[in-house]
Each structure stands twice: as structure tokens, then as C-alpha cells.
Design a protein around this motif. Structure first.
Motif, PDB file in Angstrom:
ATOM      1  N   ILE A   6      35.581  38.722  51.465  1.00  0.00           N
ATOM      2  CA  ILE A   6      35.981  39.467  50.270  1.00  0.00           C
ATOM      3  C   ILE A   6      37.445  39.180  49.938  1.00  0.00           C
ATOM      4  O   ILE A   6      37.813  38.952  48.780  1.00  0.00           O
ATOM      5  CB  ILE A   6      35.754  40.978  50.473  1.00  0.00           C
ATOM      6  N   ALA A   7      38.290  39.145  50.972  1.00  0.00           N
ATOM      7  CA  ALA A   7      39.711  38.867  50.761  1.00  0.00           C
ATOM      8  C   ALA A   7      39.926  37.458  50.219  1.00  0.00           C
ATOM      9  O   ALA A   7      40.762  37.246  49.322  1.00  0.00           O
ATOM     10  CB  ALA A   7      40.482  39.059  52.069  1.00  0.00           C
ATOM     11  N   LEU A   8      39.187  36.480  50.739  1.00  0.00           N
ATOM     12  CA  LEU A   8      39.331  35.100  50.271  1.00  0.00           C
ATOM     13  C   LEU A   8      38.890  34.959  48.816  1.00  0.00           C
ATOM     14  O   LEU A   8      39.519  34.231  48.032  1.00  0.00           O
ATOM     15  CB  LEU A   8      38.520  34.161  51.163  1.00  0.00           C
ATOM     16  N   ILE A   9      37.801  35.641  48.456  1.00  0.00           N
ATOM     17  CA  ILE A   9      37.326  35.590  47.070  1.00  0.00           C
ATOM     18  C   ILE A   9      38.351  36.208  46.128  1.00  0.00           C
ATOM     19  O   ILE A   9      38.702  35.626  45.090  1.00  0.00           O
ATOM     20  CB  ILE A   9      35.962  36.293  46.942  1.00  0.00           C
ATOM     21  N   ASN A  10      38.881  37.365  46.489  1.00  0.00           N
ATOM     22  CA  ASN A  10      39.871  38.010  45.626  1.00  0.00           C
ATOM     23  C   ASN A  10      41.192  37.243  45.594  1.00  0.00           C
ATOM     24  O   ASN A  10      41.907  37.259  44.595  1.00  0.00           O
ATOM     25  CB  ASN A  10      40.096  39.459  46.061  1.00  0.00           C
ATOM     26  N   GLN A  11      41.495  36.556  46.683  1.00  0.00           N
ATOM     27  CA  GLN A  11      42.687  35.711  46.697  1.00  0.00           C
ATOM     28  C   GLN A  11      42.527  34.546  45.721  1.00  0.00           C
ATOM     29  O   GLN A  11      43.461  34.202  44.985  1.00  0.00           O
ATOM     30  CB  GLN A  11      42.931  35.179  48.114  1.00  0.00           C
ATOM     31  N   ALA A  12      41.331  33.926  45.717  1.00  0.00           N
ATOM     32  CA  ALA A  12      41.060  32.835  44.783  1.00  0.00           C
ATOM     33  C   ALA A  12      41.118  33.334  43.344  1.00  0.00           C
ATOM     34  O   ALA A  12      41.622  32.642  42.447  1.00  0.00           O
ATOM     35  CB  ALA A  12      39.696  32.221  45.084  1.00  0.00           C
ATOM     36  N   ARG A  13      40.632  34.534  43.109  1.00  0.00           N
ATOM     37  CA  ARG A  13      40.662  35.104  41.769  1.00  0.00           C
ATOM     38  C   ARG A  13      42.101  35.415  41.338  1.00  0.00           C
ATOM     39  O   ARG A  13      42.479  35.194  40.176  1.00  0.00           O
ATOM     40  CB  ARG A  13      39.806  36.370  41.730  1.00  0.00           C
ATOM     41  N   ALA A  63      43.803  32.481  40.105  1.00  0.00           N
ATOM     42  CA  ALA A  63      43.344  32.111  38.764  1.00  0.00           C
ATOM     43  C   ALA A  63      43.700  33.187  37.734  1.00  0.00           C
ATOM     44  O   ALA A  63      43.175  33.183  36.616  1.00  0.00           O
ATOM     45  CB  ALA A  63      41.837  31.890  38.777  1.00  0.00           C
ATOM     46  N   ASN A  64      44.613  34.102  38.132  1.00  0.00           N
ATOM     47  CA  ASN A  64      45.052  35.198  37.249  1.00  0.00           C
ATOM     48  C   ASN A  64      43.891  36.098  36.813  1.00  0.00           C
ATOM     49  O   ASN A  64      43.848  36.567  35.670  1.00  0.00           O
ATOM     50  CB  ASN A  64      45.788  34.646  36.024  1.00  0.00           C
ATOM     51  N   LEU A  65      42.970  36.351  37.735  1.00  0.00           N
ATOM     52  CA  LEU A  65      41.847  37.235  37.472  1.00  0.00           C
ATOM     53  C   LEU A  65      41.993  38.500  38.316  1.00  0.00           C
ATOM     54  O   LEU A  65      42.633  38.496  39.373  1.00  0.00           O
ATOM     55  CB  LEU A  65      40.521  36.550  37.797  1.00  0.00           C
ATOM     56  N   TYR A  66      41.400  39.572  37.871  1.00  0.00           N
ATOM     57  CA  TYR A  66      41.445  40.843  38.571  1.00  0.00           C
ATOM     58  C   TYR A  66      40.593  40.774  39.849  1.00  0.00           C
ATOM     59  O   TYR A  66      39.647  39.999  39.961  1.00  0.00           O
ATOM     60  CB  TYR A  66      40.933  41.970  37.670  1.00  0.00           C
ATOM     61  N   ALA A  67      40.899  41.633  40.812  1.00  0.00           N
ATOM     62  CA  ALA A  67      40.132  41.693  42.056  1.00  0.00           C
ATOM     63  C   ALA A  67      38.827  42.442  41.830  1.00  0.00           C
ATOM     64  O   ALA A  67      38.753  43.354  41.001  1.00  0.00           O
ATOM     65  CB  ALA A  67      40.954  42.371  43.139  1.00  0.00           C
ATOM     66  N   LEU A  68      37.802  42.056  42.556  1.00  0.00           N
ATOM     67  CA  LEU A  68      36.519  42.739  42.516  1.00  0.00           C
ATOM     68  C   LEU A  68      36.539  43.911  43.487  1.00  0.00           C
ATOM     69  O   LEU A  68      37.098  43.813  44.586  1.00  0.00           O
ATOM     70  CB  LEU A  68      35.388  41.781  42.884  1.00  0.00           C
ATOM     71  N   THR A  86      32.742  42.725  37.953  1.00  0.00           N
ATOM     72  CA  THR A  86      33.797  43.677  38.320  1.00  0.00           C
ATOM     73  C   THR A  86      33.616  44.226  39.734  1.00  0.00           C
ATOM     74  O   THR A  86      34.555  44.759  40.318  1.00  0.00           O
ATOM     75  CB  THR A  86      33.811  44.867  37.338  1.00  0.00           C
ATOM     76  N   GLU A  87      32.394  44.080  40.281  1.00  0.00           N
ATOM     77  CA  GLU A  87      32.096  44.636  41.605  1.00  0.00           C
ATOM     78  C   GLU A  87      31.462  43.570  42.494  1.00  0.00           C
ATOM     79  O   GLU A  87      30.891  42.592  42.005  1.00  0.00           O
ATOM     80  CB  GLU A  87      31.157  45.838  41.472  1.00  0.00           C
TER      81      GLU A  87
END
Length: 339
Positions: A220-227, A230-235, A314-315
Motif C-alpha cells: 500500500i505504501a509503495l502504491i501511494n508513493q508511486a502516486r 505522479a502528483n496524485l492523491y493517496a488511496l 479513491t480507495e
């Protein structure tokens, strides 16, 4: 004797004197390395990411990746012993074991495992591993000695082809052993057995798989880090998505398959609805290995990476299941949704 015959004998003698043949001495493995090749557990099963080795009746000879025009690739399936941050006594001897899969197209013949960097902990610099064909799993162990000084220690290892080139582990080149020596608060184990495993209709009711909460949180942390990159919000984590994802990971592990259609014929939307998550906006991606292996697999495929960077989700819910009798060991499912 004619001049022609004399000349011929002189030339033949000269050529013979220029040719020498020597045999390379066989190397023996240091006693503190132990390797064993684990055959796939399901007859006739061919992993989607690997190519079966051609049948042959002759004894394998040295094959280099360049000569065979094959591709080297490996997946670290799991730490069999000594999870990261295992607490050890000063000077304690221990055995670290990893399970690795050859998911490339090169047979690992005359390949070696070597110490690369970090804390050596009495590891040999290099040692041979057993021949491992594409699709096969390899269990490799090394006997180590913990430092006599308190602190954290990490040693990095590589898998090398016959000419010394590193075999990629995903996009990484190393795997490691990490321990803590001394009076440190014991780390809670992240892996626990499931007393009542999820069993879909028609599934394997004898499957005692295991989970790894640390792997789930890391992914989950790696996915949100990648986001974030890319200037995207965290899930945000959703319990219903997590339940659906965990159920599908258990299904894949227990029934030895890698795909989005469940063993009971269910599809992604079916599983989300059953978990109480009702939306038409959802995505699912799956992977094997470690959290970093999963990210590497998705990053190498544009449609999957688009899902990681989805602007409509978003989730998130992440599931992980490990079953030793399956072909890939550990299975990840990531379910994402949004209103």
C-alpha cells in the motif's frame, strides 16, 4: 621420400604442436552454502511469466545467456527463515534460507550465489547453486554468524550467471538478510497461519495458507508513493475492498492459478458485491513475489501501471496469501474503487 610428403609431415607436425587441450578443475561448494531445486508442484503447469525448457535426452552443457539468446529473470518468492529484523544473540550462528524462482528462459547451469555488500557475517564470497530450469524454484541457504556487537546488520547477495553478470530480481540486483543483535524490543511476527481459510465453492478445503500483514502495508505504501510521485492523491484503505482482495489471493494460492476469474467462476465485480462494496468503478491487479516484485511487474506493463496511477480510484484493499504447495508461493490482489 618425396618433397611433397616431407612438406606435409612438417606442416602436420607444426600444427599439432600448436594445439593444447586443458580441462577446468571442478569447484566444490563451501560447506556453508546448501542449495536444492524445488520442482513445480503441479504436473504440466506452465507459469504465465516463464517458458518451459525443451525436452532433451542429453546431459546439459554450459549455456550462457548470450549464446542461448535467452532472458535471465528471477523472483524472490519468500524468506523461508530469518525474516527481516529477526533478533539474534551476539555471536549466534544461524541459517538464512530464501526461495527463488527462475521465471526467465535461461536454464541456470553453472550459476552462482555471491555476497555483494553490507555485513558479511561469515558468508563466503561465492558458491555454486544447483541447476535450475525455467519455471523451477530454488531453495538456497547460507550459514551465518551474528556480530558480537549490538546493532542492526544487513548483508546483500546476488545471483550470477556463468560469466559473472547479475541476474535481475525484478528490477533489483540483490536480496538480503537483515538481523538485529542485542537488547532490542522483539519484532512482532508479521506472518500468521489462518485457522479457517477462505475456501470458494469447489476450492481446496485442505489449504492452510498464511498471510503477511507487513507485506500488505508495504505494498500500500509503495502504491501511494508511486502516486505521490505522479502528483496524485493517496488511496485510503477500505475494509470491504480488503476482504474481497484477501479472498481472491487465498483462492489463487490454494487453487494454484494466477488470474482474475475465481476458481468458482466469479469475476471482480461479483467478489466486490459479495463483500458489500457496490460500485461500477473498480479495478483489480494481481502479482506474485514480494511487494517490490509486484511493483516491478506492474511498472513493466502499461495497462497495469495505469491502474496503479488511476485517477478515478479513491480507495484500496490489498490481499496476500502464501501457500507452499502452489507454483508461485505468494499471491497479491489489489482491488481499487471509487464513487
Amino acid at each position: 621420400m618425396s618433397r611433397k610428403l616431407v612438406s606435409f609431415l612438417l606442416i602436420a607436425s607444426f600444427l599439432t604442436a600448436c594445439i593444447s587441450i586443458s580441462a577446468e578443475p571442478e569447484e566444490t561448494a563451501p560447506v556453508n552454502f546448501v542449495t536444492a531445486t524445488l520442482a513445480p508442484t503441479k504436473a504440466g503447469f506452465v507459469p504465465a511469466t516463464s517458458t518451459p525448457a525443451p525436452e532433451t535426452t542429453h546431459t546439459p552443457t554450459l549455456v550462457t545467456p548470450a549464446a542461448a539468446s535467452c532472458k535471465d529473470s528471477a523472483v524472490l518468492l519468500r524468506d523461508v527463515t530469518i525474516p527481516d529484523n529477526t533478533q539474534m544473540k551476539a555471536g549466534e550462528t544461524f541459517t538464512k534460507t530464501w526461495e527463488i524462482q527462475n521465471n526467465g528462459t535461461c536454464p541456470w547451469i553453472n550459476y552462482t550465489l555471491g555476497f555483494a555488500a553490507g555485513d558479511q557475517m561469515n558468508a563466503p564470497l561465492s558458491a555454486p547453486i544447483e541447476t535450475t530450469l525455467p519455471g523451477e524454484k530454488l531453495s538456497v541457504s547460507v550459514d551465518l554468524i551474528a556480530s558480537t556487537t549490538n546493532g542492526s546488520y544487513i548483508g546483500y547477495f546476488t545471483l550470477n550467471d556463468p560469466v559473472g553478470k547479475d541476474v535481475p530480481i525484478g528490477i533489483e540486483k540483490t536480496f538480503w538478510v537483515k538481523i538485529i543483535v542485542g537488547s532490542v524490543t522483539p519484532q512482532l511476527t508479521s506472518q500468521s497461519s489462518i485457522n479457517t481459510p477462505y475456501v470458494p465453492s469447489g476450492g481446496n478445503s485442505n489449504c492452510a495458507y498464511s498471510q503477511n500483514s507487513a507485506y500488505v502495508q508495504q505494498l500500500i505504501a509503495l502504491i501511494n508513493q508511486a502516486r505521490a510521485s505522479a502528483n496524485l492523491y493517496a488511496l485510503t484503505v477500505n475494509a470491504q475492498l480488503t476482504s474481497a482482495a484477501q479472498g481472491h489471493s487465498a483462492d489463487m494460492a490454494c487453487n494454484n492459478f494466477l488470474g482474475h476469474t475465481g476458481s468458482d467462476g466469479s469475476w471482480i465485480g461479483d467478489r466486490l458485491t459479495a463483500a458489500g462494496y457496490n460500485t461500477y468503478n473498480y479495478e483489480e491487479i494481481i502479482a506474485i513475489g514480494t511487494p517490490q516484485n509486484a511493483m516491478d511487474q506492474w511498472a513493466s506493463d502499461a495497462p497495469h501501471w495505469e491502474s496503479v496511477l488511476s485517477t478515478s480510484a479513491t480507495e484500496i484493499g490489498v490481499g496476500y496469501a502464501y501457500y507452499a504447495s502452489s507454483d508461485f508461493g505468494g499471491y497479491f490482489t489489489v482491488d481499487m474503487g471509487g464513487s
